[in-house]
Design a protein around this motif. Structure first.
Motif, PDB file in Angstrom:
ATOM      1  N   SER A  29       0.760  -1.139  -0.183  1.00 34.24           N
ATOM      2  CA  SER A  29       0.159   0.025  -0.014  1.00 34.24           C
ATOM      3  C   SER A  29       0.876   1.200   0.022  1.00 34.24           C
ATOM      4  N   ILE A  30       2.060   1.114   0.348  1.00 29.79           N
ATOM      5  CA  ILE A  30       3.022   2.340   0.449  1.00 29.79           C
ATOM      6  C   ILE A  30       3.661   2.420  -0.911  1.00 29.79           C
ATOM      7  N   SER A  31       3.475   1.853  -2.089  1.00 30.82           N
ATOM      8  CA  SER A  31       4.027   1.814  -3.139  1.00 30.82           C
ATOM      9  C   SER A  31       3.654   2.726  -4.111  1.00 30.82           C
ATOM     10  N   SER A  32       3.451   4.115  -3.625  1.00 32.35           N
ATOM     11  CA  SER A  32       2.939   5.080  -4.800  1.00 32.35           C
ATOM     12  C   SER A  32       3.306   5.221  -6.153  1.00 32.35           C
ATOM     13  N   TYR A  33       4.782   5.019  -6.181  1.00 30.66           N
ATOM     14  CA  TYR A  33       5.376   4.966  -7.514  1.00 30.66           C
ATOM     15  C   TYR A  33       6.168   3.815  -7.315  1.00 30.66           C
ATOM     16  N   MET A  34       6.220   3.088  -8.784  1.00 31.00           N
ATOM     17  CA  MET A  34       6.846   1.935  -8.998  1.00 31.00           C
ATOM     18  C   MET A  34       7.946   2.494 -10.307  1.00 31.00           C
ATOM     19  N   GLY A  35       9.109   1.961 -10.134  1.00 27.73           N
ATOM     20  CA  GLY A  35       9.947   2.319 -11.364  1.00 27.73           C
ATOM     21  C   GLY A  35      10.838   1.202 -11.698  1.00 27.73           C
ATOM     22  N   TRP A  36      11.129   1.230 -13.038  1.00 24.56           N
ATOM     23  CA  TRP A  36      12.138   0.567 -13.633  1.00 24.56           C
ATOM     24  C   TRP A  36      13.550   1.026 -13.724  1.00 24.56           C
ATOM     25  N   PHE A  37      14.529   0.483 -13.401  1.00 25.56           N
ATOM     26  CA  PHE A  37      15.831   0.733 -13.660  1.00 25.56           C
ATOM     27  C   PHE A  37      16.884  -0.197 -14.225  1.00 25.56           C
ATOM     28  N   ARG A  38      17.834   0.169 -14.862  1.00 25.00           N
ATOM     29  CA  ARG A  38      18.842  -0.743 -15.464  1.00 25.00           C
ATOM     30  C   ARG A  38      20.255  -0.216 -15.111  1.00 25.00           C
ATOM     31  N   GLN A  39      21.212  -1.427 -15.276  1.00 21.61           N
ATOM     32  CA  GLN A  39      22.582  -1.170 -14.964  1.00 21.61           C
ATOM     33  C   GLN A  39      23.401  -2.015 -16.093  1.00 21.61           C
ATOM     34  N   ALA A  40      24.014  -1.416 -16.847  1.00 27.70           N
ATOM     35  CA  ALA A  40      24.898  -2.280 -17.531  1.00 27.70           C
ATOM     36  C   ALA A  40      26.375  -2.240 -17.020  1.00 27.70           C
ATOM     37  N   PRO A  41      27.209  -3.460 -17.395  1.00 30.70           N
ATOM     38  CA  PRO A  41      28.477  -3.392 -17.054  1.00 30.70           C
ATOM     39  C   PRO A  41      29.471  -2.153 -17.152  1.00 30.70           C
ATOM     40  N   GLY A  42      29.840  -1.737 -15.935  1.00 26.75           N
ATOM     41  CA  GLY A  42      30.667  -0.613 -16.092  1.00 26.75           C
ATOM     42  C   GLY A  42      29.966   0.864 -16.305  1.00 26.75           C
ATOM     43  N   LYS A  43      28.805   0.773 -15.888  1.00 23.42           N
ATOM     44  CA  LYS A  43      28.005   2.136 -16.098  1.00 23.42           C
ATOM     45  C   LYS A  43      27.120   2.162 -14.670  1.00 23.42           C
ATOM     46  N   GLU A  44      26.802   3.241 -14.691  1.00 22.72           N
ATOM     47  CA  GLU A  44      25.818   3.704 -13.577  1.00 22.72           C
ATOM     48  C   GLU A  44      24.610   3.121 -13.665  1.00 22.72           C
ATOM     49  N   ARG A  45      23.657   2.987 -12.690  1.00 21.97           N
ATOM     50  CA  ARG A  45      22.303   2.493 -12.761  1.00 21.97           C
ATOM     51  C   ARG A  45      21.618   3.816 -13.301  1.00 21.97           C
ATOM     52  N   GLU A  46      20.694   3.344 -14.131  1.00 18.63           N
ATOM     53  CA  GLU A  46      20.002   4.445 -14.984  1.00 18.63           C
ATOM     54  C   GLU A  46      18.658   4.179 -14.849  1.00 18.63           C
ATOM     55  N   PHE A  47      17.676   5.442 -14.714  1.00 18.58           N
ATOM     56  CA  PHE A  47      16.292   5.505 -14.908  1.00 18.58           C
ATOM     57  C   PHE A  47      15.789   4.989 -16.176  1.00 18.58           C
ATOM     58  N   VAL A  48      14.820   3.975 -16.332  1.00 22.60           N
ATOM     59  CA  VAL A  48      14.104   3.658 -17.508  1.00 22.60           C
ATOM     60  C   VAL A  48      12.689   3.953 -17.604  1.00 22.60           C
ATOM     61  N   ALA A  49      11.796   3.908 -16.378  1.00 26.04           N
ATOM     62  CA  ALA A  49      10.435   4.173 -16.212  1.00 26.04           C
ATOM     63  C   ALA A  49       9.779   4.320 -15.037  1.00 26.04           C
ATOM     64  N   ARG A  50       8.938   4.984 -14.764  1.00 25.10           N
ATOM     65  CA  ARG A  50       7.969   4.841 -13.469  1.00 25.10           C
ATOM     66  C   ARG A  50       6.750   5.228 -13.689  1.00 25.10           C
ATOM     67  N   ILE A  51       5.781   4.710 -12.786  1.00 29.44           N
ATOM     68  CA  ILE A  51       4.336   4.949 -12.836  1.00 29.44           C
ATOM     69  C   ILE A  51       3.764   5.048 -11.530  1.00 29.44           C
ATOM     70  N   SER A  52       2.944   6.073 -11.507  1.00 25.96           N
ATOM     71  CA  SER A  52       2.093   6.109 -10.330  1.00 25.96           C
ATOM     72  C   SER A  52       1.057   5.166  -9.945  1.00 25.96           C
ATOM     73  N   TRP A  53       0.676   5.267  -8.728  1.00 24.63           N
ATOM     74  CA  TRP A  53      -0.307   4.047  -8.019  1.00 24.63           C
ATOM     75  C   TRP A  53      -1.593   4.208  -9.261  1.00 24.63           C
ATOM     76  N   SER A  54      -1.945   5.338  -9.585  1.00 25.34           N
ATOM     77  CA  SER A  54      -3.194   5.170 -10.203  1.00 25.34           C
ATOM     78  C   SER A  54      -2.891   5.051 -11.835  1.00 25.34           C
ATOM     79  N   GLY A  55      -1.762   4.760 -12.316  1.00 25.02           N
ATOM     80  CA  GLY A  55      -1.300   4.435 -13.612  1.00 25.02           C
ATOM     81  C   GLY A  55      -1.334   5.872 -14.344  1.00 25.02           C
ATOM     82  N   GLY A  56      -1.870   7.102 -14.018  1.00 23.60           N
ATOM     83  CA  GLY A  56      -1.943   8.192 -14.721  1.00 23.60           C
ATOM     84  C   GLY A  56      -0.862   8.844 -14.855  1.00 23.60           C
TER      85      GLY A  56
END
Length: 118
Positions: A29-56
């Motif tokens: 219930s506390i997950s107001s936002y969910m996100g996807w991140f990725r990290q390639a070898p030798g690189k920093e973790r980067e943001f991919v996508a996020r979505i709010s609870w409502s999906g809007g």
């Protein structure tokens, strides 16, 4: 506490598709936002996508815009990342994360490997 478990990664040829899933358990219930991140070898973790609870409220990194789609099914406590037109540069470990406040990702999954061959 929110527990996250990613799945759906694998090996795919360039131009192919994969769908990643992230199942949340615990205090979902506390997950107001969910996100996807990725990290390639030798690189920093980067943001991919996020979505709010409502999906809007959805946001994508420029590198995946038009190719990836994030969605969530709150009844199943699951967030998805549909990845189309995959490129070799999409190769990375993909992580899902949960945030009660946007930008503050407190809980993370262990990741799932996505490998795109040329």
């Amino acid at each position: 506490q929110v527990n996250l478990a990613e799945s759906g990664g694998g090996l795919v040829q360039a131009g192919g598709s994969l769908r990643l899933s992230c199942v949340a358990s615990g205090r979902t219930s506390i997950s107001s936002y969910m996100g996807w991140f990725r990290q390639a070898p030798g690189k920093e973790r980067e943001f991919v996508a996020r979505i709010s609870w409502s999906g809007g409220r959805i946001s994508y990194a420029d590198s995946v815009k038009g190719r990836f789609t994030i969605s969530r099914d709150n009844a199943k406590n699951t967030v998805y990342l549909q990845m189309n037109s995959l490129k070799a540069e999409d190769t990375a470990v993909y992580y899902c994360a949960s945030a009660q406040i946007m930008g503050n990702y407190r809980y993370w999954g262990q990741g799932t490997q996505v490998t795109v061959s040329s």
